[in-house]
Motif scaffolding. Structure first.
Motif, PDB file in Angstrom:
ATOM      1  N   ARG A 116      73.982  66.285  28.282  1.00 49.19           N
ATOM      2  CA  ARG A 116      73.822  64.822  28.355  1.00 49.19           C
ATOM      3  C   ARG A 116      72.472  64.400  28.941  1.00 49.19           C
ATOM      4  NH1 ARG A 116      75.991  60.298  25.998  1.00 49.19           N
ATOM      5  NH2 ARG A 116      78.157  60.616  25.504  1.00 49.19           N
ATOM      6  N   ASP A 117      71.903  65.230  29.814  1.00 46.47           N
ATOM      7  CA  ASP A 117      70.588  64.879  30.369  1.00 46.47           C
ATOM      8  C   ASP A 117      69.447  65.418  29.501  1.00 46.47           C
ATOM      9  OD1 ASP A 117      70.463  67.575  30.882  1.00 46.47           O
ATOM     10  OD2 ASP A 117      70.499  67.394  33.059  1.00 46.47           O
ATOM     11  N   LEU A 118      69.805  65.948  28.328  1.00 45.33           N
ATOM     12  CA  LEU A 118      68.837  66.437  27.337  1.00 45.33           C
ATOM     13  C   LEU A 118      68.012  67.612  27.846  1.00 45.33           C
ATOM     14  CD1 LEU A 118      67.939  62.962  25.910  1.00 45.33           C
ATOM     15  CD2 LEU A 118      68.790  64.863  24.545  1.00 45.33           C
ATOM     16  N   SER A 119      68.557  68.348  28.822  1.00 44.13           N
ATOM     17  CA  SER A 119      67.835  69.516  29.334  1.00 44.13           C
ATOM     18  C   SER A 119      68.056  70.737  28.437  1.00 44.13           C
ATOM     19  CB  SER A 119      68.284  69.829  30.762  1.00 44.13           C
ATOM     20  OG  SER A 119      69.682  70.058  30.804  1.00 44.13           O
ATOM     21  N   SER A 120      69.072  70.683  27.579  1.00 41.33           N
ATOM     22  CA  SER A 120      69.258  71.794  26.638  1.00 41.33           C
ATOM     23  C   SER A 120      69.597  71.225  25.262  1.00 41.33           C
ATOM     24  CB  SER A 120      70.385  72.723  27.103  1.00 41.33           C
ATOM     25  OG  SER A 120      71.636  72.071  26.990  1.00 41.33           O
ATOM     26  N   TYR A 121      69.176  71.941  24.236  1.00 41.83           N
ATOM     27  CA  TYR A 121      69.390  71.492  22.860  1.00 41.83           C
ATOM     28  C   TYR A 121      69.629  72.695  21.973  1.00 41.83           C
ATOM     29  CZ  TYR A 121      68.328  69.866  18.149  1.00 41.83           C
ATOM     30  OH  TYR A 121      68.392  69.598  16.815  1.00 41.83           O
ATOM     31  N   ASP A 122      70.611  72.574  21.099  1.00 40.52           N
ATOM     32  CA  ASP A 122      70.865  73.634  20.129  1.00 40.52           C
ATOM     33  C   ASP A 122      71.381  72.996  18.849  1.00 40.52           C
ATOM     34  OD1 ASP A 122      70.745  76.254  19.445  1.00 40.52           O
ATOM     35  OD2 ASP A 122      72.390  76.923  20.751  1.00 40.52           O
ATOM     36  N   HIS A 123      70.964  73.543  17.719  1.00 40.24           N
ATOM     37  CA  HIS A 123      71.439  73.074  16.410  1.00 40.24           C
ATOM     38  C   HIS A 123      72.036  74.294  15.731  1.00 40.24           C
ATOM     39  CE1 HIS A 123      70.219  71.197  12.256  1.00 40.24           C
ATOM     40  NE2 HIS A 123      71.350  71.868  12.183  1.00 40.24           N
ATOM     41  N   VAL A 124      73.366  74.268  15.546  1.00 38.27           N
ATOM     42  CA  VAL A 124      74.058  75.474  15.078  1.00 38.27           C
ATOM     43  C   VAL A 124      74.969  75.147  13.895  1.00 38.27           C
ATOM     44  CG1 VAL A 124      73.960  76.623  17.316  1.00 38.27           C
ATOM     45  CG2 VAL A 124      75.897  75.119  16.783  1.00 38.27           C
ATOM     46  N   GLY A 168      81.820  73.313  33.999  1.00 36.63           N
ATOM     47  CA  GLY A 168      81.671  73.468  35.439  1.00 36.63           C
ATOM     48  C   GLY A 168      80.510  74.382  35.817  1.00 36.63           C
ATOM     49  N   GLY A 169      80.182  74.397  37.115  1.00 33.92           N
ATOM     50  CA  GLY A 169      79.098  75.235  37.615  1.00 33.92           C
ATOM     51  C   GLY A 169      78.089  74.407  38.370  1.00 33.92           C
ATOM     52  N   ASP A 170      77.073  75.068  38.912  1.00 32.80           N
ATOM     53  CA  ASP A 170      76.028  74.360  39.647  1.00 32.80           C
ATOM     54  C   ASP A 170      75.219  73.515  38.679  1.00 32.80           C
ATOM     55  OD1 ASP A 170      76.648  75.212  42.140  1.00 32.80           O
ATOM     56  OD2 ASP A 170      75.340  76.969  42.078  1.00 32.80           O
ATOM     57  N   TYR A 171      75.122  72.246  38.994  1.00 34.49           N
ATOM     58  CA  TYR A 171      74.427  71.358  38.074  1.00 34.49           C
ATOM     59  C   TYR A 171      73.455  70.463  38.822  1.00 34.49           C
ATOM     60  CZ  TYR A 171      73.580  67.472  34.905  1.00 34.49           C
ATOM     61  OH  TYR A 171      72.979  66.517  34.141  1.00 34.49           O
ATOM     62  N   GLU A 172      72.229  70.476  38.403  1.00 25.93           N
ATOM     63  CA  GLU A 172      71.197  69.597  38.949  1.00 25.93           C
ATOM     64  C   GLU A 172      70.647  68.806  37.772  1.00 25.93           C
ATOM     65  OE1 GLU A 172      69.371  67.937  41.976  1.00 25.93           O
ATOM     66  OE2 GLU A 172      70.494  69.796  42.342  1.00 25.93           O
TER      67      GLU A 172
END
Ligand SMILES: [Cu+2]
Length: 294
Positions: A116-124, A168-172
């Motif tokens: 949601r913060d656009l820090s990762s992107y993948d097109h699969v 879940g997990g550490d999220y910044e």
């Protein structure tokens, strides 16, 4: 004026503003909310077909989990404790799972997976089972992931449905990204030219170079010399982008339809030397330029 008189005047003004606002609300309230679902309902009544069809056609995709009778449903998803595959299905207006899809850009379904913060992107491209269940192994980062599925059921409408997954997990959260009209991917540099104009089909050209030399032997990827996805910052609306005829580089042209002022994230998948790489851009419309100044 004395302070008490000022105060009374202020309170009177407040009352007037409140009454006027209520009046305006009463007049325009129920009418001035043309949400997408309402537009479809109205379309069904037959009276205003043309205008509402047009509005619906131009509404950005990917914001709804259900549209035009089709619903995206996640069956299972990877989480912090398991790496089970993502599995999902699409239900049609007949109440049955959609099992047959048209090929668009050479695939029956394109799935964009973004944090949601656009820090990762993948097109699969998930696999479709004989009975209509999609599945794919995904490595999701912590946070809220947005799934955006772009597909066309056989004899159905072109659809883009979206849903969220909590991981879940550490999220910044990632800080807002600065405007970026150039992207570096390994030894490749990709530049973006053209302006995004709200409400218009905007020509956008991407130019691929490697070590400063123009790349002229790009390989076809999903039926074109590049596949561009554009998302609106703020709600991740998924924009219509059409590839234009082109040679094998260095320039790859597209037409992008931007629905509003704002900042857009553009992701170009291009193939060279047998490897698909993704170049990422941050492009504001003219009025969206100062979006993150304060
Ligand atoms: Cu795809």
């Amino acid at each position: 004026m004395t302070t008490p008189v000022k105060l009374v005047g202020f309170l009177l003004a407040l009352v007037v503003v409140f009454v006027v606002a209520r009046g305006v609300g009463a007049v325009t309230g129920p009418v001035a909310e043309p949400t997408e679902s309402m537009a479809h309902e109205v379309t069904g009544e037959g009276e205003h077909d043309d205008t509402h069809e047009a509005e619906v056609a131009h509404a950005p995709g990917g914001l709804q989990v259900s549209d035009q009778g089709y619903t995206l449903r996640v069956l299972s998803a990877p989480d912090a404790t398991s790496d089970r595959p993502l599995r999902f299905e699409v239900f049609g207006p007949d109440g049955h799972r959609v099992q047959v899809y048209d090929l668009v850009h050479e695939r029956p379904l394109h799935l964009v997976v973004v944090n949601r913060d656009l820090s990762s992107y993948d097109h699969v491209h998930p696999e479709l089972s004989d009975d209509g269940v999609w599945s794919i192994d995904l490595d999701l980062s912590p946070g809220i992931t947005r799934l955006i599925a772009d597909f066309t059921p056989r004899q159905g409408p072109e659809l883009v449905l979206g849903t969220d997954l909590a991981v879940g997990g550490d999220y910044e959260p990632a800080p807002p990204a600065p405007v970026a009209r150039t992207a570096t991917v390994g030894t490749y540099d990709v530049g973006l030219t053209g302006d995004l104009v709200p409400g218009e089909s905007s020509p956008v050209t991407l130019t691929v170079t490697r070590d400063g030399e123009p790349v002229t032997d790009l390989q076809p990827h999903l039926g074109a010399y590049g596949h561009l996805v554009a998302l609106r910052e703020g709600d991740l609306a998924y924009l219509h982008v059409h590839p234009e005829e082109s040679g094998a580089g260095p320039e790859v042209p597209f037409l992008a339809e931007v629905p509003s002022e704002g900042r857009y994230r553009l992701f170009l998948d291009f193939r060279h030397g047998g490897v698909v790489r993704t170049a990422e851009f941050v492009v504001p419309t003219d009025a969206g330029e100062g979006g993150h100044e304060h």
